[in-house]
Design an enzyme around this catalytic site. Structure first.
Site, mmCIF file in Angstrom:
data_model
loop_
_atom_site.group_PDB
_atom_site.id
_atom_site.type_symbol
_atom_site.label_atom_id
_atom_site.label_comp_id
_atom_site.label_asym_id
_atom_site.label_seq_id
_atom_site.Cartn_x
_atom_site.Cartn_y
_atom_site.Cartn_z
ATOM 1 C CG HIS A 65 -4.435 0.498 0.544
ATOM 2 N ND1 HIS A 65 -3.708 -0.041 -0.582
ATOM 3 C CD2 HIS A 65 -4.585 1.820 0.369
ATOM 4 C CE1 HIS A 65 -2.366 1.188 -0.317
ATOM 5 N NE2 HIS A 65 -3.127 1.849 0.615
ATOM 6 C CD GLU A 66 -5.681 4.659 1.051
ATOM 7 O OE1 GLU A 66 -5.454 4.698 1.864
ATOM 8 O OE2 GLU A 66 -4.991 4.574 -0.046
ATOM 9 C CG HIS A 69 -2.767 2.721 4.552
ATOM 10 N ND1 HIS A 69 -1.861 2.591 4.951
ATOM 11 C CD2 HIS A 69 -3.029 3.144 4.004
ATOM 12 C CE1 HIS A 69 -1.092 2.350 4.115
ATOM 13 N NE2 HIS A 69 -2.012 2.840 3.274
#
Length: 264
Positions: A65-66, A69
């Site tokens: 997820h990170e 980003h």
């Protein structure tokens, strides 16, 4: 950062080592695969196997997820995410280990909710255009949505082809956690991904107000979920989507019971 070596190839001005997966992430992937195999074959204490399977799987998804980003921010112009180690998939690079890793895992174990975890610091001034800012914020939740769909597809295709019911219960719980994380991250709450997606499009006055509340996004989220009516709406929506996707409620409920092995 440990990757500045003379003569090392560069990618857009950044040493290639900045993109290599960290040993921590690789260890998490190995634990996820190994514990899944143990749960599949019911080797040892199957409840501990499922616990390790779900927790390591959740941490792997948090890293991805990170990473999503960070990699979108990097492609959009922010090279600082590479120098901060965000592109190595190391969960301990994503802000505070307690608030970013330990707290979300505790909420998973105790409440069965996929709480948003780590966060990457992005240099917004290095990224031109409001759309790029929105895409950076969208990248993380999009990863959770993709995870949800992949895990649901694995359940729909694989259930009944082999493996233990405990393995499938753990997989169903992982899918449910990804679904809750997807919905939570897309809520337009200041400081969360959903709020950050719309922040660039706000008027200066509304943006100043947003920035004032953004540091307290987690507290605001807890306050909203604590409210019986709002919390009820949230879980009704999550359960409705889970039913629409074909996630059996009894299966992910069994998975939640299994990972609380200390209660047996």
């Amino acid at each position: 950062m440990g990757y500045d070596r003379p003569g090392e190839p560069l990618v857009l001005g950044v040493p290639r080592a900045a993109f290599r997966p960290s040993p921590v992430f690789l260890a998490l992937v190995a634990l996820f695969v190994t514990s899944g195999a143990l749960a599949w074959n019911q080797v040892g204490n199957v409840r501990v196997d499922v616990f390790l399977f779900v927790v390591s799987g959740w941490l792997v998804s948090l890293c991805l997820h990170e990473y999503a980003h960070a990699v979108v921010a990097f492609r959009a112009g922010d090279r600082s995410v590479a120098h901060r180690g965000y592109l190595t998939l190391n969960p301990f690079r994503y802000t505070h280990p307690l608030l970013s890793v330990v707290l979300p895992v505790a909420v998973v174990l105790l409440g069965g909710i996929g709480l948003p975890g780590g966060a990457v610091w992005v240099d917004r001034h290095a990224i031109p255009g409001r759309l790029r800012h929105t895409l950076v914020s969208l990248a993380g939740p999009a990863t959770n949505v993709l995870f949800t769909l992949v895990l649901v597809a694995a359940l729909r295709i694989g259930t009944g082809t082999g493996g233990s019911v405990e393995f499938w219960a753990g997989l169903a719980l992982l899918a449910f956690l990804q679904l809750t994380a997807s919905v939570l991250n897309l809520l337009p709450v200041p400081g969360l991904d959903g709020g950050n997606m719309i922040q660039p499009w706000l008027t200066p006055q509304w943006r100043r107000m947003y920035d004032l509340f953004a540091p307290y996004g987690f507290i605001l989220l807890f306050a909203l979920l604590w409210n019986p009516r709002i919390g009820g709406w949230f879980f009704d929506a999550v359960f409705a989507v889970a039913n629409l996707l074909g996630l059996p409620p009894w299966l992910y409920a069994a998975g939640l019971d299994l990972i609380r092995f200390w209660q047996s």
